[in-house]
Design a protein around this motif. Structure first.
Motif, mmCIF file in Angstrom:
data_model
loop_
_atom_site.group_PDB
_atom_site.id
_atom_site.type_symbol
_atom_site.label_atom_id
_atom_site.label_comp_id
_atom_site.label_asym_id
_atom_site.label_seq_id
_atom_site.Cartn_x
_atom_site.Cartn_y
_atom_site.Cartn_z
ATOM 1 N N SER A 104 41.247 52.511 -24.126
ATOM 2 C CA SER A 104 42.509 51.800 -23.968
ATOM 3 C C SER A 104 42.522 50.588 -24.879
ATOM 4 O O SER A 104 41.502 49.908 -25.017
ATOM 5 C CB SER A 104 42.672 51.327 -22.526
ATOM 6 N N PHE A 105 43.682 50.323 -25.491
ATOM 7 C CA PHE A 105 43.810 49.193 -26.410
ATOM 8 C C PHE A 105 45.026 48.360 -26.028
ATOM 9 O O PHE A 105 46.077 48.903 -25.685
ATOM 10 C CB PHE A 105 44.036 49.672 -27.855
ATOM 11 N N ASP A 106 44.875 47.046 -26.127
ATOM 12 C CA ASP A 106 46.013 46.137 -26.087
ATOM 13 C C ASP A 106 46.376 45.838 -27.532
ATOM 14 O O ASP A 106 45.483 45.591 -28.352
ATOM 15 C CB ASP A 106 45.646 44.832 -25.361
ATOM 16 N N ILE A 109 46.140 46.135 -32.601
ATOM 17 C CA ILE A 109 44.881 46.873 -32.683
ATOM 18 C C ILE A 109 44.282 46.687 -34.070
ATOM 19 O O ILE A 109 44.952 46.935 -35.077
ATOM 20 C CB ILE A 109 45.105 48.377 -32.433
ATOM 21 N N SER A 135 51.062 48.952 -35.515
ATOM 22 C CA SER A 135 50.299 48.514 -34.340
ATOM 23 C C SER A 135 49.280 47.435 -34.689
ATOM 24 O O SER A 135 48.736 46.798 -33.800
ATOM 25 C CB SER A 135 49.581 49.713 -33.714
ATOM 26 N N SER A 141 52.658 44.166 -29.418
ATOM 27 C CA SER A 141 52.262 43.953 -28.027
ATOM 28 C C SER A 141 52.378 45.269 -27.266
ATOM 29 O O SER A 141 53.010 46.213 -27.735
ATOM 30 C CB SER A 141 53.146 42.892 -27.368
ATOM 31 N N GLY A 142 51.741 45.331 -26.104
ATOM 32 C CA GLY A 142 51.786 46.535 -25.289
ATOM 33 C C GLY A 142 50.431 47.206 -25.245
ATOM 34 O O GLY A 142 49.408 46.598 -25.570
ATOM 35 N N THR A 143 50.441 48.481 -24.853
ATOM 36 C CA THR A 143 49.176 49.202 -24.707
ATOM 37 C C THR A 143 49.245 50.582 -25.353
ATOM 38 O O THR A 143 50.305 51.184 -25.471
ATOM 39 C CB THR A 143 48.815 49.402 -23.222
ATOM 40 N N GLU A 145 46.791 54.140 -25.053
ATOM 41 C CA GLU A 145 45.662 54.801 -24.417
ATOM 42 C C GLU A 145 45.301 56.025 -25.249
ATOM 43 O O GLU A 145 46.058 56.992 -25.309
ATOM 44 C CB GLU A 145 46.021 55.211 -22.994
ATOM 45 N N ILE A 160 51.486 55.743 -25.429
ATOM 46 C CA ILE A 160 51.782 54.398 -25.928
ATOM 47 C C ILE A 160 53.005 53.835 -25.215
ATOM 48 O O ILE A 160 53.954 54.557 -24.914
ATOM 49 C CB ILE A 160 51.984 54.414 -27.467
ATOM 50 N N ASP A 161 52.950 52.558 -24.932
ATOM 51 C CA ASP A 161 54.072 51.795 -24.393
ATOM 52 C C ASP A 161 53.948 50.435 -25.055
ATOM 53 O O ASP A 161 53.227 49.562 -24.572
ATOM 54 C CB ASP A 161 53.995 51.696 -22.878
ATOM 55 N N ALA A 162 54.592 50.289 -26.215
ATOM 56 C CA ALA A 162 54.319 49.109 -27.037
ATOM 57 C C ALA A 162 55.487 48.748 -27.938
ATOM 58 O O ALA A 162 56.397 49.543 -28.153
ATOM 59 C CB ALA A 162 53.082 49.378 -27.897
#
Length: 186
Positions: A104-106, A109, A135, A141-143, A145, A160-162
Motif C-alpha cells: 500500500s502506498f500513500d 509515490i 502519482s 494525494s490519496g492511496t 494498493e 487507486i483512490d487518488a
C-alpha cells in the motif's frame, strides 16, 4: 405415444412463470444508484478499470488490458511492468517494479530516478490540451494498493483512490479511482 419428458416444451403458463422469474432476477440484481455501490459509471462497479476526472470535470474511463515486462529506462538490467496506452481522450502510462507481496502506498509515490533506478509504481495520465498528471508529483494525494505485480506471468493489479498532481500547471490535477487488472498477451 408421448415424447419423453426432457424433450417436451413447457406449457404456456409454465413458460410465463419462467420468463417472469428470470425478469425479476435480472431486475433485482441490477441494483440502483443508492445501493451503496454507486451508479453504472461508479468506480466501485468497475472491476477492471480506472475512471479519471480531468480538470474540466470531464470523465474518461481507462481500461487497458495488456501489460508487458520491459527493461527499465533507469536501469536496463531491471525489468518493470509497463502499460502505455493511447485511449480515446487520454494517454495512460503505468510502470511497476515486480514484487512478491501486496503493498500500500500513500501518494506521492517515489518512482525512482536514473540514479536510484526504478522503484515502486508510477501512474501518469495525459489529456489534451495540456493535462499531464503523475502519482510522483508533490501535490498528489490519496492511496494506491498494489495487489499483484509479476513478470512471470505478466500481471499487474492495483486499486487507486487518488488525485494525481499536475506536472505542468497548478490547476491540472486529475482524480483517479478504480481497480485495474491487466495481463500479458497470451
Amino acid at each position: 405415444m408421448r415424447a419423453p419428458m426432457s424433450s417436451r416444451r413447457p406449457s404456456r403458463p409454465r413458460l410465463a412463470v419462467y420468463v417472469t422469474v428470470a425478469a425479476l432476477v435480472v431486475l433485482t440484481s441490477c441494483g440502483d444508484e443508492d445501493s451503496g455501490q454507486g451508479g453504472p459509471d461508479s468506480p466501485a462497479r468497475k472491476a477492471d478499470g480506472l475512471v479519471a476526472t480531468l480538470p474540466d470535470n470531464s470523465r474518461v474511463t481507462l481500461n487497458p488490458t495488456a501489460v508487458q515486462c520491459v527493461p527499465s529506462e533507469e536501469d536496463p538490467d531491471v525489468e518493470v511492468l509497463e502499460i502505455f496506452a493511447d485511449l480515446p481522450g487520454a494517454r495512460l502510462h503505468i510502470q511497476a517494479v515486480p514484487t512478491d507481496e501486496a503493498r500500500s502506498f500513500d501518494l506521492p509515490i517515489d518512482a525512482g530516478d536514473y540514479e536510484s533506478g526504478a522503484e515502486n509504481i508510477s501512474v501518469f495520465i495525459g489529456a489534451p490540451p495540456d493535462v499531464e498528471a503523475s502519482s510522483a508529483e508533490e501535490e498528489s494525494s490519496g492511496t494506491l494498493e498494489l495487489l499483484r505485480a509479476s513478470c512471470a506471468p505478466e500481471t499487474l493489479e492495483f486499486k487507486i483512490d487518488a488525485t494525481l498532481g499536475s506536472e505542468t500547471a497548478d490547476d491540472g490535477a486529475v482524480r483517479v479511482q478504480g481497480h485495474l487488472v491487466a495481463a500479458g498477451e497470451q
